[in-house]
Design an enzyme around this catalytic site. Structure first.
Site, mmCIF file in Angstrom:
data_model
loop_
_atom_site.group_PDB
_atom_site.id
_atom_site.type_symbol
_atom_site.label_atom_id
_atom_site.label_comp_id
_atom_site.label_asym_id
_atom_site.label_seq_id
_atom_site.Cartn_x
_atom_site.Cartn_y
_atom_site.Cartn_z
ATOM 1 N N ASP A 35 0.837 -1.204 0.000
ATOM 2 C CA ASP A 35 0.000 0.000 0.000
ATOM 3 C C ASP A 35 0.872 1.254 0.000
ATOM 4 O OD1 ASP A 35 -2.202 1.607 -0.039
ATOM 5 O OD2 ASP A 35 -2.940 1.069 1.945
ATOM 6 N N GLY A 54 -9.431 10.191 5.162
ATOM 7 C CA GLY A 54 -8.653 11.371 4.784
ATOM 8 C C GLY A 54 -7.254 11.353 5.354
ATOM 9 N N SER A 91 -5.411 8.677 5.233
ATOM 10 C CA SER A 91 -4.656 7.720 4.425
ATOM 11 C C SER A 91 -3.408 8.343 3.828
ATOM 12 C CB SER A 91 -5.528 7.180 3.286
ATOM 13 O OG SER A 91 -6.272 6.070 3.676
ATOM 14 N N SER A 124 -2.416 3.189 6.170
ATOM 15 C CA SER A 124 -3.113 2.347 5.205
ATOM 16 C C SER A 124 -4.607 2.313 5.484
ATOM 17 C CB SER A 124 -2.541 0.925 5.224
ATOM 18 O OG SER A 124 -3.288 0.064 4.384
#
Length: 393
Positions: free
Chosen positions: A268, A347, A349, A364
């Site tokens: 990720d 948000g 992330s 993640s």
């Protein structure tokens, strides 16, 4: 992803970051470019350890005793960072003979799990405490492989917990009915190598429409500023890079960067190339008018106290509870994550996980929120740097 606000720009505004979290020049010095500084959002004082030379020949008989810790003689107190460096050296030297380790913040010692007397002696001589446990790393690795093959169910996650000496399997609120019955059957078959826990929330990537770094349909957070071949880039989450090709530092603003590459699921992380002259210091925004300088990247340690910076909820702290976690989101499975008690919300992330000046991870996903508490998983930064040939800076 139901956190995305594609097709509903008004929703992006409604779930946007609080005013204090927005990228404006209000209340802070304006960089030389006249724009907002885009600061890295993850750092940590971590292990930049040098591997110990030479492999040790250890042929001791296994002794399955009850778990206990034998103190190392005359050991000076360790910081979390120095404990991480020591753990790396021990893991490298003993090559699979240990069964995980964790930092004990109360005693300021590194505790290393072992299953034989010879390894315990080596661990103590290195400056850590040796704790005799039932399950070897080979047994726990076998359990991980069986979970991967039989229990990759959306809404589940698992990681090795060195404190309980088991693989901890977590199921969120979406795992019900036949899926829960399947998971229970797999867990029962693995015996006492597994601990099963339920999570009230839902495991999901924490992307949203809103503030910080903006795309046409999503908002994420900048992780860390890096360089590749001497040119400026930044890291963020891969599920953010999959959703957005062109980034701005404000909603509807001009482009500051383009997604060069992104990987999700599996891993990720994403790499964004700056396309404007905006200032990009090697620092994490602390959302109090100051920032934390980031000097390098390192690996997290179980028991380490860490901080996360993100555009929705600012800075929040917690503890590392597991490494090499596997999480099966509805959107796909990701391996090798850092499991923590840090909260995060949509948000956040891509935002920074750090310990002092060391970058540790990229946000993640997870469950819960910063009002009631939560659990968040992070993509380790060293892996992303290696994938892209990048350096912090």
């Amino acid at each position: 992803m139901d956190a995305l606000c594609a097709g509903d720009p008004g929703r992006c505004a409604r779930v946007g970051a609080p005013q204090w979290a927005r990228c404006t020049t209000r209340g802070r010095a304006q960089p030389p470019t006249g724009g907002c500084e885009l600061k890295q959002r993850w750092m940590s004082g971590r292990r930049a350890a040098t591997a110990a030379a030479g492999a040790l020949a250890l042929g001791a008989t296994l002794t399955m005793q009850s778990a206990d810790a034998a103190p190392a003689p005359n050991v000076a107190p360790l910081t979390a960072a120095s404990a991480g460096q020591l753990a790396h050296r021990i893991d490298t030297t003993l090559a699979g003979r240990t069964a995980g380790s964790f930092y004990d913040a109360k005693t300021k010692k590194l505790v290393v799990n072992v299953v034989d007397a010879a390894t315990a002696d080596t661990v103590r001589a290195a400056g850590a405490e040796a704790r005799t446990v039932k399950h070897s790393m080979a047994q726990l690795d076998s359990t991980w492989r069986q979970l991967k093959a039989q229990a990759s169910i959306p809404g589940t996650a698992w990681s090795m917990d060195p404190v309980s000496n088991t693989m901890v399997v977590k199921a969120d609120r979406t795992v019900t009915g036949d899926r829960l019955a399947r998971l229970d059957k797999v867990v029962r078959g693995l015996g006492d190598t597994v601990t099963l826990k339920r999570t009230a929330g839902r495991f999901q990537p924490l992307i949203a429409g809103g503030d910080a770094i903006w795309g046409s349909s999503a908002r994420c957070s900048l992780g860390f500023n890096v360089t590749v071949g001497g040119q400026p880039y930044f890291l963020t989450a891969g599920h953010c890079g999959n959703a957005v090709s062109s980034w701005s530092d404000q909603q509807g603003g001009s482009e500051i960067g383009v997604t060069q590459d992104s990987t999700f699921p599996g891993h990720d992380y994403a790499l964004v190339r700056y396309t404007s002259g905006i200032d990009h210091p090697s620092a994490v925004d602390l959302y109090n008018g100051s920032s934390q300088q980031i000097s390098g990247a390192g690996d997290a340690t179980v028991g380490e106290q860490v901080q996360r910076s993100g555009s929705t909820t600012g800075v929040n702290g917690g503890q590392v509870t597991g490494l090499n976690a596997t999480v099966t989101y509805q959107e796909g499975q990701v391996d090798g994550l850092i499991d923590t008690t840090v909260c995060a919300e949509p948000g956040d992330s891509g935002g920074s996980l750090f310990d002092g000046g060391t970058a540790l991870g990229l946000t993640s996903g997870g469950s819960g929120d910063c009002s009631s508490g939560g659990e968040t998983f992070f993509q380790p930064v060293p892996e992303a740097l290696s994938a892209y040939g990048a350096q912090i800076g």
